[in-house]
Design an enzyme around this catalytic site. Structure first.
Site: not given
Ligand code: CMX
Length: 437
Positions: A271, A330
């Protein structure tokens, strides 16, 4: 602030009846069915909350009370016509669903300054925290310490009718929003500057005052802070910080406890902590890949670094989103801000280059639902450009801005008399049975 309360009550009493009617007359109306994968992947896409302040559309992004980010930038009152909207106007919009006048916004600025003094023990508690404790630990501790001031808690203890919960909640929310930048700026001064407290300037708006109290006094930084506060203010009700605030608030915990809970959720790397991680990750990447003679060589090295991050089981910070399926508006708002005001900054250039390189790589994995950048991918590079280089502090800034939306919503939660949140849970046996395995 009596006129705000009167407006709030007028709208609130009408809407409260609607909520009541929805429960009593239409309570059995089916909204949607729920799939196993939704439950086991973080309740994604399940409508389980009532949030009035904002709505997130996966394909077009956030709207604040129905207005997109560019509309907000255009319609809300500003210091100068070409500037960024004032946070006070955004809070007013979240709370009352009306675009305020500049006069109304200025009144709110003065009100927040008048409420901004911290109780002495809060300063003492912050002073007692070791500088080794993380800025978000200090921030949430200070928020909890301020709970001694809760008017809601006192009124509730004295015997409060539930139809009046909103009133003292509003008072606490106003105090809390007024004091969050003071707390945050003092944490910044203690951790990274000379430790001296800079008092708020009664002539400045809330966002500019935050910059001022951190020690930054220029129109450029004020403008950046106004934009920063605006883009981070709210993201409908299901994100971790908003949901945690609402959930804890649903137990009638006071607004300080509720917001501290939200901030502890914001502090997580998936987050709000991601805004620090983005900068960390870029710096580590730059150190590892060194300089390049051509852009082609640089792109190839960055691509290899992105792949290495992923293959080592880590996420690329600033990319992906639980709801969005496009580039976060954003992110775009910040990119446009940079195009307008920032000339040839190497970190901003790297962030733009990553926007070109990262999405196709993430897409090629075949599992990520959204390969596009989110709000956190850009924010750090802008702060760095304006000299705020202490990236371990960035989540605290996110935390200050998030108050505008989720605390306005907390007032509405209490206005609607929303009950204790208590979803049910099931054992693994239940899901196996449902699946027939
Ligand atoms: N880099 C690499 N892999 C990623 C990824 C990224 N940025 N985002 C998602 N994935 C992977 C997940 O780890 C997941 O892998 P597994 O199936 O092996 O566990 C797969 O892709 C599917 O994930 P998803 O359904 O697309 O994403 P989620 O809804 O579960 O998670 C989020 C969303 C934001 C937590 C994730 O995209 C992430 O970890 N991003 C990086 C951290 C980040 O930027 N967070 C900030 C979000 C905005 C905020 O709240 O401030």
């Amino acid at each position: 602030m009596e006129y705000i309360k009167q407006k709030l009550l007028k709208k609130g009493e009408e809407e409260r009846l609607v909520v009541k009617r929805l429960i009593s007359e239409f309570g059995s109306t089916v909204l949607e069915s729920v799939n196993i994968d939704q439950v086991l992947t973080g309740m994604k896409g399940i409508t389980g909350l009532l949030t009035v302040t904002s709505k997130l559309n996966p394909n077009t992004g956030i709207t604040y009370r129905g207005y997109t980010i560019p509309e907000i930038q255009q319609k809300l009152p500003k210091v100068r016509p070409e500037g960024e909207p004032l946070s006070e106007g955004l809070f007013y919009l979240f709370l009352l669903n009306e675009i305020p006048t500049k006069v109304e916004v200025d009144a709110l600025s003065r009100e927040w300054v008048s409420r901004s003094e911290l109780p002495e023990h809060v300063m003492e508690i912050m002073d007692a925290m070791p500088l080794t404790s993380k800025p978000m630990t200090q921030f949430s501790t200070a928020i909890l310490a301020m709970a001694t001031e809760s008017k809601f808690q006192k009124a509730h203890r004295d015997g409060l009718h539930k139809n009046d919960y909103w009133n003292t909640t509003f008072e606490d929310v106003m105090d809390l929003i007024a004091r969050l930048p003071v707390v945050a700026a003092y944490i910044y001064r203690r951790n990274y500057k000379d430790g001296k407290f800079i008092p708020p300037d009664p002539n400045l708006d809330w966002a500019a005052n935050f910059a001022h109290m951190m020690g930054y006094d220029s129109d450029e930084v004020y403008r950046l802070f106004r934009m920063y506060m605006m883009v981070h203010a709210d993201h409908e009700g299901g994100n971790v910080s908003a949901h945690a605030t609402h959930l804890v608030g649903s137990a009638l915990s006071n607004p300080y406890y509720s917001y501290a809970a939200g901030m502890l959720g914001l502090a997580g790397p998936l987050h709000g902590y991601a805004n620090q991680e983005v900068i960390n990750w870029i710096f580590e990447m730059q150190e590892e890949i060194g300089t390049s003679d051509t852009e082609e060589e640089e792109r190839a090295k960055i691509e290899a670094y992105v792949r290495k991050t992923i293959s080592s089981g880590q996420v690329v910070p600033g990319y992906g989103h639980a709801v969005l399926r496009v580039t976060d508006p954003r992110f775009i708002a910040q990119q446009l801000f940079a195009q307008k005001y920032v000339e040839n900054d190497s970190l901003v250039n790297t962030v733009n280059l990553l926007y070109d390189i990262v999405p196709p790589i993430l897409q090629s994995l075949g599992k990520i639902k959204n390969p596009w950048p989110n709000v956190d991918a850009f924010s750090g590079s802008l702060l760095m450009h304006y000299g705020i280089k202490e990236h371990f502090f960035y989540t605290v800034m996110f935390g200050v801005s998030r108050s505008l939306g989720v605390l306005a919503q907390l007032v509405w939660d209490r206005m609607y008399n929303l009950p204790l949140e208590r979803p049910s849970s099931e054992t693994l046996e239940f899901f196996k049975q449902k699946a027939g395995i």
